[in-house]
Design an enzyme around this catalytic site. Structure first.
Site, PDB file in Angstrom:
ATOM      1  N   ASN A 291      47.966  66.052  -0.414  1.00 23.66           N
ATOM      2  CA  ASN A 291      49.594  66.209  -1.172  1.00 23.66           C
ATOM      3  C   ASN A 291      49.944  66.037  -2.364  1.00 23.66           C
ATOM      4  O   ASN A 291      48.623  65.481  -2.890  1.00 23.66           O
ATOM      5  CB  ASN A 291      49.479  64.516  -1.053  1.00 23.66           C
ATOM      6  CG  ASN A 291      51.385  64.245  -1.454  1.00 23.66           C
ATOM      7  OD1 ASN A 291      51.802  64.442  -2.465  1.00 23.66           O
ATOM      8  ND2 ASN A 291      52.151  63.073  -0.514  1.00 23.66           N
TER       9      ASN A 291
ATOM     10  N   HIS B 215      57.928  69.040   1.888  1.00 17.30           N
ATOM     11  CA  HIS B 215      56.708  68.358   1.197  1.00 17.30           C
ATOM     12  C   HIS B 215      56.100  67.655   2.026  1.00 17.30           C
ATOM     13  O   HIS B 215      55.814  66.953   2.952  1.00 17.30           O
ATOM     14  CB  HIS B 215      57.442  66.912   0.507  1.00 17.30           C
ATOM     15  CG  HIS B 215      56.231  66.149  -0.710  1.00 17.30           C
ATOM     16  ND1 HIS B 215      55.703  67.156  -1.308  1.00 17.30           N
ATOM     17  CD2 HIS B 215      56.129  65.016  -0.051  1.00 17.30           C
ATOM     18  CE1 HIS B 215      54.466  65.675  -1.386  1.00 17.30           C
ATOM     19  NE2 HIS B 215      54.674  64.884  -1.107  1.00 17.30           N
TER      20      HIS B 215
ATOM     21  N   CYS C 212      57.365  63.663  -5.860  1.00 17.17           N
ATOM     22  CA  CYS C 212      57.345  64.585  -5.015  1.00 17.17           C
ATOM     23  C   CYS C 212      58.922  65.459  -4.302  1.00 17.17           C
ATOM     24  O   CYS C 212      58.557  66.491  -3.993  1.00 17.17           O
ATOM     25  CB  CYS C 212      56.738  63.669  -3.192  1.00 17.17           C
ATOM     26  SG  CYS C 212      55.311  63.525  -4.012  1.00 17.17           S
TER      27      CYS C 212
HETATM   28  N1  ACO Z   1      39.531  55.254   6.311  1.00 11.32           N
HETATM   29  C1  ACO Z   1      39.001  54.348   7.133  1.00 11.32           C
HETATM   30  N2  ACO Z   1      40.304  53.418   7.321  1.00 11.32           N
HETATM   31  C2  ACO Z   1      40.913  52.951   6.559  1.00 11.32           C
HETATM   32  C3  ACO Z   1      41.573  54.197   5.720  1.00 11.32           C
HETATM   33  C4  ACO Z   1      40.451  55.628   5.598  1.00 11.32           C
HETATM   34  N3  ACO Z   1      40.862  56.024   4.311  1.00 11.32           N
HETATM   35  N4  ACO Z   1      42.573  53.419   4.493  1.00 11.32           N
HETATM   36  C5  ACO Z   1      42.568  52.026   5.464  1.00 11.32           C
HETATM   37  N5  ACO Z   1      41.975  52.673   6.574  1.00 11.32           N
HETATM   38  C6  ACO Z   1      41.919  51.092   7.395  1.00 11.32           C
HETATM   39  C7  ACO Z   1      42.776  50.013   7.400  1.00 11.32           C
HETATM   40  O1  ACO Z   1      41.398  49.291   6.253  1.00 11.32           O
HETATM   41  C8  ACO Z   1      42.968  48.919   8.319  1.00 11.32           C
HETATM   42  O2  ACO Z   1      41.477  48.915   8.987  1.00 11.32           O
HETATM   43  P1  ACO Z   1      42.496  46.727   9.367  1.00 11.32           P
HETATM   44  O3  ACO Z   1      42.983  47.705  10.539  1.00 11.32           O
HETATM   45  O4  ACO Z   1      40.583  46.665   9.819  1.00 11.32           O
HETATM   46  O5  ACO Z   1      42.272  46.214   8.530  1.00 11.32           O
HETATM   47  C9  ACO Z   1      43.858  50.149   9.274  1.00 11.32           C
HETATM   48  O6  ACO Z   1      42.633  51.486   8.919  1.00 11.32           O
HETATM   49  C10 ACO Z   1      44.969  50.490   9.144  1.00 11.32           C
HETATM   50  O7  ACO Z   1      44.955  50.298   8.247  1.00 11.32           O
HETATM   51  P2  ACO Z   1      47.094  50.639   8.069  1.00 11.32           P
HETATM   52  O8  ACO Z   1      47.340  50.897   6.126  1.00 11.32           O
HETATM   53  O9  ACO Z   1      47.968  49.813   8.179  1.00 11.32           O
HETATM   54  O10 ACO Z   1      46.810  51.889   8.007  1.00 11.32           O
HETATM   55  P3  ACO Z   1      48.300  53.122   8.841  1.00 11.32           P
HETATM   56  O11 ACO Z   1      48.630  53.027   9.666  1.00 11.32           O
HETATM   57  O12 ACO Z   1      49.769  52.544   8.053  1.00 11.32           O
HETATM   58  O13 ACO Z   1      48.344  53.996   8.042  1.00 11.32           O
HETATM   59  C11 ACO Z   1      48.186  55.345   6.119  1.00 11.32           C
HETATM   60  C12 ACO Z   1      47.647  54.626   6.295  1.00 11.32           C
HETATM   61  C13 ACO Z   1      47.395  56.927   7.359  1.00 11.32           C
HETATM   62  C14 ACO Z   1      48.608  55.740   4.914  1.00 11.32           C
HETATM   63  C15 ACO Z   1      49.857  55.569   6.776  1.00 11.32           C
HETATM   64  O14 ACO Z   1      50.652  54.226   6.511  1.00 11.32           O
HETATM   65  C16 ACO Z   1      50.893  56.829   6.293  1.00 11.32           C
HETATM   66  O15 ACO Z   1      50.436  58.320   6.667  1.00 11.32           O
HETATM   67  N6  ACO Z   1      52.061  56.471   5.210  1.00 11.32           N
HETATM   68  C17 ACO Z   1      52.522  57.674   4.830  1.00 11.32           C
HETATM   69  C18 ACO Z   1      52.208  57.482   2.957  1.00 11.32           C
HETATM   70  C19 ACO Z   1      52.063  58.805   3.081  1.00 11.32           C
HETATM   71  O16 ACO Z   1      51.952  59.905   3.218  1.00 11.32           O
HETATM   72  N7  ACO Z   1      52.252  59.073   1.433  1.00 11.32           N
HETATM   73  C20 ACO Z   1      52.070  60.243   0.735  1.00 11.32           C
HETATM   74  C21 ACO Z   1      52.336  59.797  -0.449  1.00 11.32           C
HETATM   75  S1  ACO Z   1      54.055  59.631  -1.100  1.00 11.32           S
HETATM   76  C22 ACO Z   1      54.962  60.904  -1.088  1.00 11.32           C
HETATM   77  O17 ACO Z   1      54.265  61.876  -0.669  1.00 11.32           O
HETATM   78  C23 ACO Z   1      56.550  60.851  -0.417  1.00 11.32           C
END
Ligand code: ACO
Length: 323
Positions: free
Chosen positions: A280, A250, A112
């Protein structure tokens, strides 16, 4: 000497997949995605709109915007992690498609951060006197790399391409300062081990080959690294956040951008966004956003903007430029 952006362009695939559509593929819902990430919809390749196709369309738009022809290009750099083929490179295929017969072409992979790293590379070639006019493109068909059965990652990404043409000119301004960095010891937090195939949604890859992400580790990395490199740029140039018109980051995730704005003590209005519409798009996200701002006449000569990318590798960077 100034190395200026003289034209921008972009291409987004025609097919739009909103969150409701994704909820028919994986167990998710519109509210969860919008609240956690800020994305409403993304554009996805129809299979024919591959990385080269989108990159070439973005390039044509940038050439038109700059008012120059393809023969004037000395170099084409394409930032991508989702090329259609290993060989030829996307940049060579784009060269063939647009008729940039004089250009030297190569691809660059910095995930990215790829567009920023490519702009830096263009700058270096121009500064060395090896090129005068360089086409820099970020283009991705991430729908081929995503595991469409993994609800925690497939909701994040979209396809698209953005392009900018940089040129040596007399005078001041243009690309002014840059910082970049990488940390291979953290490479495992965001991986894509296999190569895509032509059709999105075609599950012929082994599961471990798809794009995989440790969401929370990526989140922590982004919200600590970006404010740090923005501050480095400001220190280097003896500027303050008030001097900056836009922070063009980004487009990973709304919550990441909100926290970065908060940590920099900058109003979120200075962070233009389109991630709600495109998701993204990795290396394409910064040039697509830049093109939108340019075409909406939101950038005026003399405006100072900071661009910042962060992503797999890990890689990161920030750049100050005067429009
Ligand atoms: N829909 C519904 N529920 C979901 C989904 C979804 N799409 N995805 C995960 N969940 C659930 C999980 O299963 C989990 O359920 P549980 O508690 O019953 O086990 C719950 O939601 C929380 O899951 P986490 O993975 O702990 O969620 P988190 O709060 O970390 O949020 C997220 C996940 C949004 C991906 C977050 O970690 C984030 O924003 N990370 C940044 C990642 C990112 O933006 N990457 C971009 C790509 S890399 C780059 O461009 C640099």
């Amino acid at each position: 000497m100034a190395v200026r952006i003289i034209g921008t362009g972009s291409y987004l695939p025609k097919k739009v997949a909103d969150n409701h559509f994704l909820s028919t593929i994986v167990d998710t819902d519109d509210e969860w995605i919008q609240q956690r990430i800020g994305i409403k919809e993304r554009h996805l390749s129809n299979g024919k709109e591959g990385t080269t196709y989108m990159a070439a369309h973005a390039a044509e738009a940038a050439l038109e915007n700059a008012g120059i022809c393809a023969e004037e290009l000395d170099m084409i750099i394409v930032a991508t992690v989702s090329a259609d083929t290993y060989v030829p490179s996307t940049s060579c295929s784009v060269q063939g498609a647009i008729g940039a017969i004089r250009a030297t072409c190569f691809d660059l992979n910095a995930a990215c951060s790829g567009f920023l790293f490519s702009l830096n590379t263009a700058y270096a070639y121009i500064e060395m006197g090896m090129a005068k006019t360089v086409l820099v493109i970020g283009a991705e068909t991430l729908s081929r790399e995503v595991d469409w059965s993994d609800r925690s990652s497939c909701i994040l990404f979209g396809d698209g391409a953005g392009a900018a043409i940089v040129r040596w000119e007399e005078g001041e301004g243009g690309l002014i300062a840059s910082v970049t960095g990488s940390d291979g010891s953290q490479g495992d937090v965001l991986t894509c081990k296999g190569r895509g195939i032509q059709n999105p949604f075609h599950n012929s890859k082994r599961k471990k080959d798809y794009l995989k992400m440790e969401g929370q580790a990526v989140f922590r990395f982004a919200v600590t690294t970006v404010p740090r490199c923005v501050k480095q740029i400001l220190k280097k140039t003896e500027l303050d956040v008030e001097d900056i018109k836009f922070f063009i980051l980004h487009q990973a995730n709304l919550r990441i951008l909100e926290l970065i704005a908060k940590r920099l003590k900058v109003d979120i209005d200075k962070f233009p966004m389109n991630l709600d519409r495109y998701g993204n798009t990795s290396s394409a996200s910064i040039p697509i956003l830049l093109d939108e701002l340019n075409r909406n006449h939101l950038l005026e000569r003399g405006d100072k903007i900071i661009m910042s990318g962060f992503g797999g590798g890990l890689t990161w960077g920030a750049m100050l430029l005067e429009w």
